[in-house]
Design an enzyme around this catalytic site. Structure first.
Site, PDB file in Angstrom:
ATOM      1  N   THR A  55       4.756  -6.776 -23.004  1.00  0.00           N
ATOM      2  CA  THR A  55       5.514  -8.004 -23.234  1.00  0.00           C
ATOM      3  C   THR A  55       4.655  -8.947 -24.063  1.00  0.00           C
ATOM      4  O   THR A  55       3.529  -8.611 -24.435  1.00  0.00           O
ATOM      5  CB  THR A  55       5.878  -8.686 -21.898  1.00  0.00           C
ATOM      6  OG1 THR A  55       4.691  -9.283 -21.331  1.00  0.00           O
ATOM      7  CG2 THR A  55       6.456  -7.683 -20.894  1.00  0.00           C
ATOM      8  N   CYS A  56       5.172 -10.159 -24.312  1.00  0.00           N
ATOM      9  CA  CYS A  56       4.382 -11.108 -25.096  1.00  0.00           C
ATOM     10  C   CYS A  56       3.127 -11.552 -24.359  1.00  0.00           C
ATOM     11  O   CYS A  56       2.164 -12.016 -24.977  1.00  0.00           O
ATOM     12  CB  CYS A  56       5.224 -12.319 -25.477  1.00  0.00           C
ATOM     13  SG  CYS A  56       5.905 -13.219 -24.071  1.00  0.00           S
ATOM     14  N   ARG A  58       1.474  -9.518 -21.829  1.00  0.00           N
ATOM     15  CA  ARG A  58       0.661  -8.456 -21.246  1.00  0.00           C
ATOM     16  C   ARG A  58       0.973  -7.101 -21.864  1.00  0.00           C
ATOM     17  O   ARG A  58       2.084  -6.854 -22.336  1.00  0.00           O
ATOM     18  CB  ARG A  58       0.874  -8.394 -19.737  1.00  0.00           C
ATOM     19  CG  ARG A  58       2.242  -7.878 -19.320  1.00  0.00           C
ATOM     20  CD  ARG A  58       2.435  -7.896 -17.803  1.00  0.00           C
ATOM     21  NE  ARG A  58       2.404  -9.259 -17.286  1.00  0.00           N
ATOM     22  CZ  ARG A  58       1.427  -9.749 -16.522  1.00  0.00           C
ATOM     23  NH1 ARG A  58       0.423  -8.984 -16.178  1.00  0.00           N
ATOM     24  NH2 ARG A  58       1.486 -10.991 -16.104  1.00  0.00           N
ATOM     25  N   GLU A 119       8.614 -16.840 -12.662  1.00  0.00           N
ATOM     26  CA  GLU A 119       9.710 -16.545 -13.604  1.00  0.00           C
ATOM     27  C   GLU A 119      10.319 -15.181 -13.298  1.00  0.00           C
ATOM     28  O   GLU A 119       9.668 -14.290 -12.755  1.00  0.00           O
ATOM     29  CB  GLU A 119       9.208 -16.620 -15.051  1.00  0.00           C
ATOM     30  CG  GLU A 119       8.035 -15.684 -15.383  1.00  0.00           C
ATOM     31  CD  GLU A 119       8.483 -14.382 -15.986  1.00  0.00           C
ATOM     32  OE1 GLU A 119       9.692 -14.217 -16.229  1.00  0.00           O
ATOM     33  OE2 GLU A 119       7.625 -13.515 -16.211  1.00  0.00           O
ATOM     34  N   GLY A 196      17.324 -12.051 -28.987  1.00  0.00           N
ATOM     35  CA  GLY A 196      17.036 -11.442 -27.688  1.00  0.00           C
ATOM     36  C   GLY A 196      17.150 -12.429 -26.543  1.00  0.00           C
ATOM     37  O   GLY A 196      17.612 -13.569 -26.700  1.00  0.00           O
ATOM     38  N   MET A 198      14.865 -14.093 -24.791  1.00  0.00           N
ATOM     39  CA  MET A 198      14.088 -15.329 -24.872  1.00  0.00           C
ATOM     40  C   MET A 198      14.726 -16.333 -25.824  1.00  0.00           C
ATOM     41  O   MET A 198      14.788 -17.535 -25.533  1.00  0.00           O
ATOM     42  CB  MET A 198      12.651 -15.022 -25.312  1.00  0.00           C
ATOM     43  CG  MET A 198      11.780 -16.270 -25.400  1.00  0.00           C
ATOM     44  SD  MET A 198      11.676 -17.205 -23.857  1.00  0.00           S
ATOM     45  CE  MET A 198      10.535 -16.181 -22.934  1.00  0.00           C
ATOM     46  N   ILE A 199      15.228 -15.857 -26.939  1.00  0.00           N
ATOM     47  CA  ILE A 199      15.904 -16.750 -27.884  1.00  0.00           C
ATOM     48  C   ILE A 199      17.171 -17.323 -27.260  1.00  0.00           C
ATOM     49  O   ILE A 199      17.482 -18.517 -27.404  1.00  0.00           O
ATOM     50  CB  ILE A 199      16.236 -16.003 -29.194  1.00  0.00           C
ATOM     51  CG1 ILE A 199      14.951 -15.773 -30.001  1.00  0.00           C
ATOM     52  CG2 ILE A 199      17.259 -16.768 -30.029  1.00  0.00           C
ATOM     53  CD1 ILE A 199      14.268 -17.045 -30.489  1.00  0.00           C
TER      54      ILE A 199
END
Length: 424
Positions: A55-56, A58, A119, A196, A198-199
């Site tokens: 992921t962003c 890890r 989260e 995606g 997150m956006i």
């Protein structure tokens, strides 16, 4: 079989290194196969398991292996796959065996190891990673059980604690930071690059501020239009960014691109066309979508995922009680899982005992049948059968006791009577 977790995250490595170790979504299946092959080249017995989470924040390799030093093997695999210098990568890696690997897995799934404490997005990312690993043949008994239990632990933590009650999301942090540059987001044009999860989350938070306009730039126009429609915006192609970037005051980017989409020159031209009106930019992607050199421009305010991480730490004190409660739940579940692992370790021994016993039983049974065929008395046959079975079952333990010496003999003398104490 040893369980392990090897990787790095936002606490151990900067985004500049995390993006070098990141796996693109289309790489994951191939990487899982490569990881299993890597372990099996070291130890020919096979049966190794592997899964990769990227992921962003890890990149982690989870594995179950029989190699002599699986942690070192896993760390070298990550460096080799990405062609990185191992000596430079090693100080940023955590290498967790057995209990520690299980505890880490449960903490990650529960959101306790996230940049945004509590989260929920990470759980979906883990499920996607495990689905990919399963399709690539990376999951076996150990990892399948580990991740199924991690999902249950995460559910228990979220339902019985308030771990996520006071969390500040990355999307909310982006809004906060933009308000430092622009007093009124309602007067700004906002551009989202990507379509995606997150956006979508960021667009939801910014839409609540009623910006002047919302635009979605995506490689696939249809998907971009679908998301833009939800927020009353419009969609453009990524190819159009070069000519239209100057129209936007706020730019939020998060794609799976392996190379930057927005370079220094593109932003310089956009700033010039804007007559140096400030531009607020957030790059949530790893690898990064926006060249880091953009941060040097006077009128461009560029923030990375690590910058937003500092903002979301506010209010951490109010969550400490929930964290302690969650950690207690996790510790209990770790012990339960390790009991299962210990039980698994004796399964081959039990299977071997059962196979040997069955072979002895069949041998004596065949002997009894031959005696019956010769017309011998049934009681005589049964007596011979029972004595034969007893003699064969006791032969091994008796031989072990006779040949043992010192402490080993004392231990056997204590254990064997307990093992052969049958039910009455």
């Amino acid at each position: 079989m040893q369980l392990l977790a090897v990787g790095l995250n936002h606490n151990t490595a900067p985004v500049s290194l995390r993006e070098q170790l990141a796996f693109a979504p289309e790489q994951l299946g191939q990487a899982v196969v490569a990881a299993r092959s890597w372990f099996e080249r070291i130890d020919q017995r096979g049966g190794d398991e592997a899964a990769i989470l990227s992921t962003c924040n890890r990149t982690e390799l989870y594995a179950a292996s029989t190699v002599p030093d699986p942690l070192d093997a896993g760390a070298h695999f990550l460096a080799d796959f990405h062609k990185l210098n191992y000596a430079e990568l090693r100080p940023h890696l955590y290498m967790l065996p057995q209990h520690d690997a299980v505890r880490h897995t449960f903490r990650v799934a529960s959101g306790l190891d996230s940049m945004v404490l509590g989260e929920t997005q990470i759980l979906g990312q883990i499920k996607d990673a495990i689905r990919t690993a399963d399709e690539a043949g990376g999951l076996g008994t150990y990892l399948h059980q580990l991740f199924q239990r991690s999902f249950s632990v995460a559910k228990e933590v979220r339902s019985t604690t308030e771990i996520g009650a006071h969390s500040v999301s990355m999307a909310a942090a982006a809004v906060r930071l933009s308000q430092r540059i622009f007093d009124k987001i309602a007067e700004q044009n906002v551009l989202f690059i990507g379509a995606g999860e997150m956006i979508e989350l960021c667009a939801t938070h910014f839409a609540a501020q009623n910006p002047k306009s919302i635009t979605i730039a995506n490689r696939t126009l249809d998907r971009g239009e679908l998301l833009a429609h939800r927020f009353g915006g419009r969609a453009i192609r990524l190819a159009d960014l070069q000519d239209k970037l100057h129209q936007y005051d706020i730019v939020i980017s998060c794609t799976a691109s392996s190379l930057p989409l927005i370079g220094l020159g593109m932003v310089e031209r956009a700033i010039k066309a804007r007559r140096h009106k400030p531009m607020f930019m957030v790059d949530l992607a790893v690898p990064r979508d926006i060249e880091p050199e953009v941060a040097r421009l006077n009128d461009a305010f560029l923030y990375t995922v690590d910058d937003l991480g500092k903002v979301v730490q506010t209010g951490l004190e109010s969550r400490q009680a929930a964290v302690a409660q969650a950690e207690a739940i996790i510790e209990t579940r770790v012990q339960s899982f390790m009991h299962w692992v210990d039980d698994r370790a004796v399964v081959p021994v039990i299977q071997s005992l059962q196979e040997n016993s069955e072979a002895l039983r069949l041998l004596e049974l065949e002997r009894a049948r031959k005696m019956l065929a010769k017309g011998e008395d049934i009681d005589t046959v049964l007596e011979a059968l029972s004595r034969g079975l007893t003699a064969k079952f006791m032969h091994g333990p008796q031989q072990a006791l006779r040949h043992a010496q010192g402490d080993e003999r004392a231990q056997l003398a204590e254990l064997l009577p307990q093992m052969f104490r049958g039910r009455r």
